[in-house]
Enzyme design. Structure first.
Site, PDB file in Angstrom:
ATOM      1  N   LEU A   1     -23.150  35.965   8.000  1.00  0.00           N
ATOM      2  CA  LEU A   1     -23.761  35.954   9.116  1.00  0.00           C
ATOM      3  C   LEU A   1     -24.531  36.804   9.378  1.00  0.00           C
ATOM      4  O   LEU A   1     -25.216  36.646  10.531  1.00  0.00           O
ATOM      5  CB  LEU A   1     -22.598  36.072   9.664  1.00  0.00           C
ATOM      6  CG  LEU A   1     -21.116  35.061   9.852  1.00  0.00           C
ATOM      7  CD1 LEU A   1     -20.275  35.745  10.715  1.00  0.00           C
ATOM      8  CD2 LEU A   1     -21.558  33.903   9.540  1.00  0.00           C
TER       9      LEU A   1
ATOM     10  N   LYS B   1     -35.452  33.720   3.860  1.00  0.00           N
ATOM     11  CA  LYS B   1     -36.334  32.711   3.745  1.00  0.00           C
ATOM     12  C   LYS B   1     -37.732  32.780   5.011  1.00  0.00           C
ATOM     13  O   LYS B   1     -38.103  32.125   4.731  1.00  0.00           O
ATOM     14  CB  LYS B   1     -35.520  31.792   4.052  1.00  0.00           C
ATOM     15  CG  LYS B   1     -34.935  31.488   5.777  1.00  0.00           C
ATOM     16  CD  LYS B   1     -34.184  29.563   6.249  1.00  0.00           C
ATOM     17  CE  LYS B   1     -34.382  30.029   8.047  1.00  0.00           C
ATOM     18  NZ  LYS B   1     -33.542  28.622   8.109  1.00  0.00           N
TER      19      LYS B   1
ATOM     20  N   SER C   1     -37.730  26.079  -3.047  1.00  0.00           N
ATOM     21  CA  SER C   1     -38.376  24.839  -2.547  1.00  0.00           C
ATOM     22  C   SER C   1     -39.906  24.373  -3.049  1.00  0.00           C
ATOM     23  O   SER C   1     -39.897  25.214  -3.867  1.00  0.00           O
ATOM     24  CB  SER C   1     -39.302  26.692  -1.108  1.00  0.00           C
ATOM     25  OG  SER C   1     -40.239  25.900  -0.742  1.00  0.00           O
TER      26      SER C   1
ATOM     27  N   TYR D   1     -41.573  35.194  -1.142  1.00  0.00           N
ATOM     28  CA  TYR D   1     -39.960  34.645  -1.122  1.00  0.00           C
ATOM     29  C   TYR D   1     -40.657  33.612  -2.500  1.00  0.00           C
ATOM     30  O   TYR D   1     -39.362  33.154  -2.613  1.00  0.00           O
ATOM     31  CB  TYR D   1     -40.577  33.556   0.568  1.00  0.00           C
ATOM     32  CG  TYR D   1     -39.436  32.557   0.658  1.00  0.00           C
ATOM     33  CD1 TYR D   1     -38.846  32.758   0.795  1.00  0.00           C
ATOM     34  CD2 TYR D   1     -40.471  31.699   0.801  1.00  0.00           C
ATOM     35  CE1 TYR D   1     -37.707  31.627   0.712  1.00  0.00           C
ATOM     36  CE2 TYR D   1     -40.121  30.741   0.393  1.00  0.00           C
ATOM     37  CZ  TYR D   1     -38.567  30.090   0.728  1.00  0.00           C
ATOM     38  OH  TYR D   1     -37.397  28.898   1.469  1.00  0.00           O
TER      39      TYR D   1
ATOM     40  N   LYS E   1     -37.767  32.301  -5.144  1.00  0.00           N
ATOM     41  CA  LYS E   1     -37.007  31.080  -5.621  1.00  0.00           C
ATOM     42  C   LYS E   1     -38.095  30.779  -6.822  1.00  0.00           C
ATOM     43  O   LYS E   1     -36.636  30.289  -7.687  1.00  0.00           O
ATOM     44  CB  LYS E   1     -37.562  29.777  -5.014  1.00  0.00           C
ATOM     45  CG  LYS E   1     -37.029  30.631  -3.064  1.00  0.00           C
ATOM     46  CD  LYS E   1     -35.435  30.461  -3.862  1.00  0.00           C
ATOM     47  CE  LYS E   1     -34.900  29.793  -2.091  1.00  0.00           C
ATOM     48  NZ  LYS E   1     -33.845  30.304  -1.614  1.00  0.00           N
TER      49      LYS E   1
ATOM     50  N   PHE F   1     -38.731  20.254   1.365  1.00  0.00           N
ATOM     51  CA  PHE F   1     -39.642  20.144   1.485  1.00  0.00           C
ATOM     52  C   PHE F   1     -40.503  20.897   2.620  1.00  0.00           C
ATOM     53  O   PHE F   1     -39.709  21.640   2.737  1.00  0.00           O
ATOM     54  CB  PHE F   1     -40.675  19.140   1.704  1.00  0.00           C
ATOM     55  CG  PHE F   1     -41.230  19.149   0.012  1.00  0.00           C
ATOM     56  CD1 PHE F   1     -40.313  18.647  -0.909  1.00  0.00           C
ATOM     57  CD2 PHE F   1     -43.015  18.730  -0.546  1.00  0.00           C
ATOM     58  CE1 PHE F   1     -41.135  18.442  -2.336  1.00  0.00           C
ATOM     59  CE2 PHE F   1     -43.424  19.070  -1.372  1.00  0.00           C
ATOM     60  CZ  PHE F   1     -42.256  18.072  -2.427  1.00  0.00           C
TER      61      PHE F   1
ATOM     62  N   ASP G   1     -51.980  29.440   4.216  1.00  0.00           N
ATOM     63  CA  ASP G   1     -51.515  27.847   4.192  1.00  0.00           C
ATOM     64  C   ASP G   1     -52.258  27.189   3.612  1.00  0.00           C
ATOM     65  O   ASP G   1     -53.252  27.674   3.043  1.00  0.00           O
ATOM     66  CB  ASP G   1     -51.757  27.820   5.524  1.00  0.00           C
ATOM     67  CG  ASP G   1     -49.993  28.083   6.486  1.00  0.00           C
ATOM     68  OD1 ASP G   1     -49.233  28.639   6.097  1.00  0.00           O
ATOM     69  OD2 ASP G   1     -49.932  27.770   7.740  1.00  0.00           O
TER      70      ASP G   1
HETATM   71  N1  UFG Z   1     -47.806  25.539  12.104  1.00  0.00           N
HETATM   72  C1  UFG Z   1     -48.365  25.671  13.572  1.00  0.00           C
HETATM   73  N2  UFG Z   1     -48.244  26.488  13.953  1.00  0.00           N
HETATM   74  C2  UFG Z   1     -46.987  27.205  14.460  1.00  0.00           C
HETATM   75  C3  UFG Z   1     -46.245  27.242  13.139  1.00  0.00           C
HETATM   76  C4  UFG Z   1     -46.644  26.270  11.970  1.00  0.00           C
HETATM   77  O1  UFG Z   1     -50.031  25.447  13.649  1.00  0.00           O
HETATM   78  O2  UFG Z   1     -47.380  27.939  14.982  1.00  0.00           O
HETATM   79  C5  UFG Z   1     -47.937  24.791  10.885  1.00  0.00           C
HETATM   80  C6  UFG Z   1     -48.453  25.688  10.090  1.00  0.00           C
HETATM   81  O3  UFG Z   1     -50.313  26.192   9.184  1.00  0.00           O
HETATM   82  C7  UFG Z   1     -48.289  24.582   9.009  1.00  0.00           C
HETATM   83  C8  UFG Z   1     -47.331  23.287   9.438  1.00  0.00           C
HETATM   84  O4  UFG Z   1     -47.205  23.916  10.552  1.00  0.00           O
HETATM   85  O5  UFG Z   1     -49.871  23.610   8.833  1.00  0.00           O
HETATM   86  C9  UFG Z   1     -45.896  23.957   9.163  1.00  0.00           C
HETATM   87  O6  UFG Z   1     -45.788  25.478   9.055  1.00  0.00           O
HETATM   88  P1  UFG Z   1     -44.324  25.593   9.272  1.00  0.00           P
HETATM   89  O7  UFG Z   1     -44.701  27.655   9.194  1.00  0.00           O
HETATM   90  O8  UFG Z   1     -43.140  24.721   9.688  1.00  0.00           O
HETATM   91  O9  UFG Z   1     -43.757  25.537   7.565  1.00  0.00           O
HETATM   92  P2  UFG Z   1     -44.838  26.306   6.085  1.00  0.00           P
HETATM   93  O10 UFG Z   1     -45.341  24.578   5.512  1.00  0.00           O
HETATM   94  O11 UFG Z   1     -45.637  26.930   6.398  1.00  0.00           O
HETATM   95  O12 UFG Z   1     -43.291  26.796   5.659  1.00  0.00           O
HETATM   96  C10 UFG Z   1     -42.717  26.042   4.444  1.00  0.00           C
HETATM   97  C11 UFG Z   1     -41.193  26.359   4.784  1.00  0.00           C
HETATM   98  C12 UFG Z   1     -40.885  27.893   4.074  1.00  0.00           C
HETATM   99  C13 UFG Z   1     -42.073  28.048   2.669  1.00  0.00           C
HETATM  100  C14 UFG Z   1     -43.214  27.871   2.727  1.00  0.00           C
HETATM  101  C15 UFG Z   1     -44.087  27.420   1.622  1.00  0.00           C
HETATM  102  O13 UFG Z   1     -40.289  26.982   5.959  1.00  0.00           O
HETATM  103  O14 UFG Z   1     -39.681  27.961   3.390  1.00  0.00           O
HETATM  104  O15 UFG Z   1     -43.531  26.570   3.502  1.00  0.00           O
HETATM  105  O16 UFG Z   1     -43.801  26.051   0.888  1.00  0.00           O
HETATM  106  F1  UFG Z   1     -42.203  29.178   2.262  1.00  0.00           F
END
Ligand code: UFG
Length: 336
Positions: A34, A85, A125, A150, A154, A179, A296
């Site tokens: 938890l 995560k 992931s 991270y 994985k 994804f 990113d």
């Molecule tokens: N984004 C924004 N503003 C925010 C948050 C995210 O513009 O406040 C954009 C990011 O730049 C990206 C998209 O939204 O283009 C998705 O972002 P997320 O953070 O939701 O997801 P990610 O693809 O960055 O992250 C995911 C998983 C992680 C993993 C990562 C890398 O959540 O666990 O992919 O593969 F590690």
């Protein structure tokens, strides 16, 4: 019916999978300390399904506690969700991330071997594909060049599973490369509950819609994508849960270690997701453009063909479903 162990079964993806397993008739045992979830989730899984998972409040790194779980239950397969995560936290505390995410995989493998349990389904992931592969990603592509500790935790766990399967010809590891999971169970009783300010896009959007945040910062508007914003493969968490059932079925009689993408095969941009959320829920969200977020990628999505051909599974839910269900959960979660 079989009994399966879900480590991290009170968490976001684990809890949705527990619901799917209970509804399919499985006995479920949840091991969760938890740290990033709450005990109430166990009750809500029962409310949704009318059945109770058996719950152990333990840390999977605790070998003696894990041993007791296997002593007290006839576990035929393990779904290993437990893990840290946060990409950002993994940069600040890489050693802690390796210790937890790789350590739990090792403790589980040792305990499973001792108890003659040889079926392992692993939460991996898409980040293991790194930054050098063309899109869409297929399982045959090389892994590595992960953008964060991270991601490496994985990939290291995957490596251990591949090696364990070589050493033990009876062992099965089904590696699921997620994804971008979003959405929530349609009951509104379980969903994602991030600690503090969300790093991920959908929980940020829902908190913004709920008035808990002021404005969405869109990280990057100059990517080489159709509208300049980042593109990802968002998948409904209930589709992901169904993917685990398919993996569990597949692992019966399977040996070796094998990876599968769990995605929709479709890329959606940040702006497209925001616009869909606004349209489906009748809301308007303030946003501003901000610099790219370090680490990113511009765009990636799955080739989801292997999971469909081999596991007989494919994602069914739409982006509109994901937006509706995420918002319902956000509103409901405030009363839980
Ligand atoms: N984004 C924004 N503003 C925010 C948050 C995210 O513009 O406040 C954009 C990011 O730049 C990206 C998209 O939204 O283009 C998705 O972002 P997320 O953070 O939701 O997801 P990610 O693809 O960055 O992250 C995911 C998983 C992680 C993993 C990562 C890398 O959540 O666990 O992919 O593969 F590690």
């Amino acid at each position: 019916m079989e009994t399966v162990l879900l480590t991290g079964g009170a968490g976001y993806i684990g809890s949705h999978t527990a619901v799917a397993l209970l509804e399919a008739g499985y006995e479920t045992v949840i091991a969760d300390d938890l740290t990033n979830s709450e005990a109430g989730v166990i009750d809500r899984i029962k409310t949704i399904t009318g059945r109770s998972p058996r719950f152990y409040n333990i840390n999977v790194l605790d070998a003696a506690a894990l041993d007791r779980v296997f002593e007290e239950n006839e576990i035929s397969a393990v779904l290993h969700f437990a893990g840290f995560k946060s990409v950002a936290n993994s940069v600040k505390d890489p050693v802690g991330y390796y210790k937890n995410n790789v350590g739990t995989t090792i403790t589980l493998l040792e305990t499973m071997k001792k108890h003659g349990c040889g079926r392992f389904v692993f939460s991996s992931s898409a980040t293991v594909y790194g930054c050098n592969n063309p899109i869409p990603y297929t399982e045959a592509m090389p892994t590595g060049s992960c953008a964060s500790p991270y991601g490496w935790t994985k990939l290291v766990s995957e490596r251990i599973l591949f090696d364990a399967a070589v050493a033990d010809s009876a062992f099965s590891a089904v590696i699921l490369r997620y994804f971008n999971p979003i959405g929530a169970h349609e009951s509104g009783l379980i969903g994602e509950k991030p600690n503090g300010v969300p790093d991920n896009l959908m929980p940020y959007i829902t908190q913004l819609a709920a008035g808990k945040r002021d404005i969405l910062r869109v990280f990057g508007s100059d990517y080489p994508t159709r509208d300049g914003t980042g593109v990802r493969d968002y998948i409904h968490v209930c589709d992901l849960a169904a993917g685990h059932l398919a993996a569990l079925d597949y692992s019966r009689g399977h040996t070796g270690a094998e990876a599968f993408n769990l995605g929709t095969g479709r890329g959606v941009s940040v702006l497209e997701l925001v616009r869909a959320f606004e349209r489906v829920n009748g809301l308007s969200l303030p946003l501003e453009y901000a610099p790219r977020r370090p680490g990113d990628l511009a765009e990636y999505y799955a080739d989801a063909g292997k999971a469909e051909r081999v596991l007989g599974w494919r994602a069914e839910k739409t982006i509109d479903d994901m937006c509706r269900d995420s918002w319902r959960w956000q509103k409901n979660s405030e009363n839980l």
